[in-house]
Design an enzyme around this catalytic site. Structure first.
Site, PDB file in Angstrom:
ATOM      1  N   LEU A  42      -2.354 -12.224  -4.645  1.00 26.84           N
ATOM      2  CA  LEU A  42      -2.422 -13.630  -4.288  1.00 26.84           C
ATOM      3  C   LEU A  42      -2.718 -14.015  -3.122  1.00 26.84           C
ATOM      4  O   LEU A  42      -1.748 -15.041  -2.555  1.00 26.84           O
ATOM      5  CB  LEU A  42      -1.106 -13.406  -4.907  1.00 26.84           C
ATOM      6  CG  LEU A  42      -0.302 -13.134  -5.902  1.00 26.84           C
ATOM      7  CD1 LEU A  42       1.250 -12.512  -6.435  1.00 26.84           C
ATOM      8  CD2 LEU A  42      -1.578 -13.696  -7.149  1.00 26.84           C
ATOM      9  N   TYR A  71       1.610   2.860   6.451  1.00 27.07           N
ATOM     10  CA  TYR A  71       2.126   1.857   6.298  1.00 27.07           C
ATOM     11  C   TYR A  71       3.848   2.106   6.754  1.00 27.07           C
ATOM     12  O   TYR A  71       3.929   2.918   6.101  1.00 27.07           O
ATOM     13  CB  TYR A  71       1.915   1.442   4.737  1.00 27.07           C
ATOM     14  CG  TYR A  71       1.014   0.987   4.008  1.00 27.07           C
ATOM     15  CD1 TYR A  71       0.183   0.727   4.475  1.00 27.07           C
ATOM     16  CD2 TYR A  71       0.186   1.009   2.567  1.00 27.07           C
ATOM     17  CE1 TYR A  71      -1.229   0.258   4.244  1.00 27.07           C
ATOM     18  CE2 TYR A  71      -0.352   1.078   2.285  1.00 27.07           C
ATOM     19  CZ  TYR A  71      -1.181   0.406   3.003  1.00 27.07           C
ATOM     20  OH  TYR A  71      -2.862  -0.653   2.280  1.00 27.07           O
TER      21      TYR A  71
END
Length: 346
Positions: free
Chosen positions: A214, A58
């Protein structure tokens, strides 16, 4: 914040919402800088969150560095930290340092421990299946790290289910530390793991973490922005998500989601996350701002009725396909399924 055990094979209690750190870093636009990341981490902790997910990959390792700086100012043992190996923190890794093999595992875990400023990682994932390294090599390497005290639990992410099953059964039969948790993409718009991953998790006792809960923000969109949904999959901010499908077909389902949110006086994000919680998974939030985090933290307080859940399942219809549709039809016709209690076990 509510807490759950991390699957049926551990005694570890974790917050039901997981804070994902994929957007914490300065190596790309639209990410959280160090100050924003610190505020998000502090607020999640203040809300009772103790489960934080990161990876060496990341933001080129910056996410782990930000998290390590945060942990240095707190009691490390209060947190459950999950990290991952395989993709590496390097933009152009050497071929010998990338993959699931032992060399990559050693390099990655040592780098993560330094960036996180800790001497152990609670849950360590294979980030992606390289499709090459034998399962035996992967599981024995991870078992060595557990026995050395550098990691506590083993996780598998983005791996074909037959490889997950092979890893679990090998570990059980060979006396190795078995994987305790999976992390896969799962949300109302992407339900593929319902075919085999979720049934296997239930049968094996493994926990399931859901990344992109989401759908890259699509499920949280305001109705006024629904015109932009078509093609939104290619613009999703989650760095794992390479879904380039046109999402125009989701508009009717998103309207149903918005209607339910209005009726229950909740946000679309809260409803979508509550659906995942009702499925028994741990949603991995990926906020870039404090406001985005605040919009998700109350999802655990949302109560969806059986009718609400059925309505969402129908709106975001999922076809299991062959052989599951055939088996379901055949077993239902024979009345055989009435004999089942909790499904098959391993």
């Amino acid at each position: 914040m509510k807490y759950r055990l991390l699957g049926q094979n551990t005694g570890l209690a974790v917050s039901e919402l997981v804070l994902g750190t994929a957007r914490m870093g300065k190596s790309a636009s639209g990410q959280s800088n160090a100050n924003e990341a610190r505020m998000i981490l502090q607020h999640f902790h203040a809300a009772g969150g103790n489960f934080i997910d990161t990876s060496s990959a990341y933001q080129g390792g910056q996410s782990e560095t930000f998290l390590g700086d945060f942990l240095a100012g707190h009691r490390r043992d209060e947190f459950v930290i999950a990290s991952k190996y395989c993709r590496t923190a390097e933009a152009t890794p050497a071929i010998a340092t990338h993959g699931n093999h032992r060399k990559s595992l050693k390099i990655e875990v040592e780098g993560s421990l330094k960036r996180l400023k800790t001497d152990y990682i609670d849950v360590y994932f294979v980030h992606f299946d390289d499709g090459i390294t034998p399962i035996d090599e992967i599981m024995r390497g991870l078992d060595d790290l557990v026995r050395a005290g550098k990691i506590l639990y083993v996780g598998l992410s983005n791996m074909p289910v037959w490889r997950v099953a092979s890893a679990f059964m090998l570990a059980k039969s060979a006396g190795l530390i078995p994987p305790s948790v999976m992390q896969m993409q799962y949300n109302l718009a992407e339900r593929a793991i319902e075919r085999e991953y979720l049934p296997f998790a239930k049968a094996s006792g493994m926990a399931m973490m859901a990344w992109s809960p989401l759908f890259g923000g699509v499920l949280a969109k305001d109705m006024a922005d629904l015109g932009d949904v078509a093609g939104a999959g290619s613009r999703q901010s989650n760095p794992h998500n390479h879904n380039h499908h046109n999402n125009a077909h989701l508009v009717p389902a998103l309207e149903k989601l918005a209607e339910m949110a209005g009726r229950l006086h909740k946000s679309r994000a809260e409803i979508a996350l509550a659906w995942l919680l009702a499925k028994g998974t741990f949603p991995v939030l990926g906020p870039r701002t404090l406001d985005q985090l605040n919009g998700c933290l109350s999802a655990g307080d949302v109560v969806l009725s059986d009718d609400d859940l059925a309505s969402l399942d129908q709106a975001f219809a999922f076809q299991a396909g062959y052989p599951y549709d055939l088996l379901d039809k055949t077993c239902q016709a024979a009345g055989y399924r009435r004999l089942a209690l909790n499904g098959p076990v391993l």
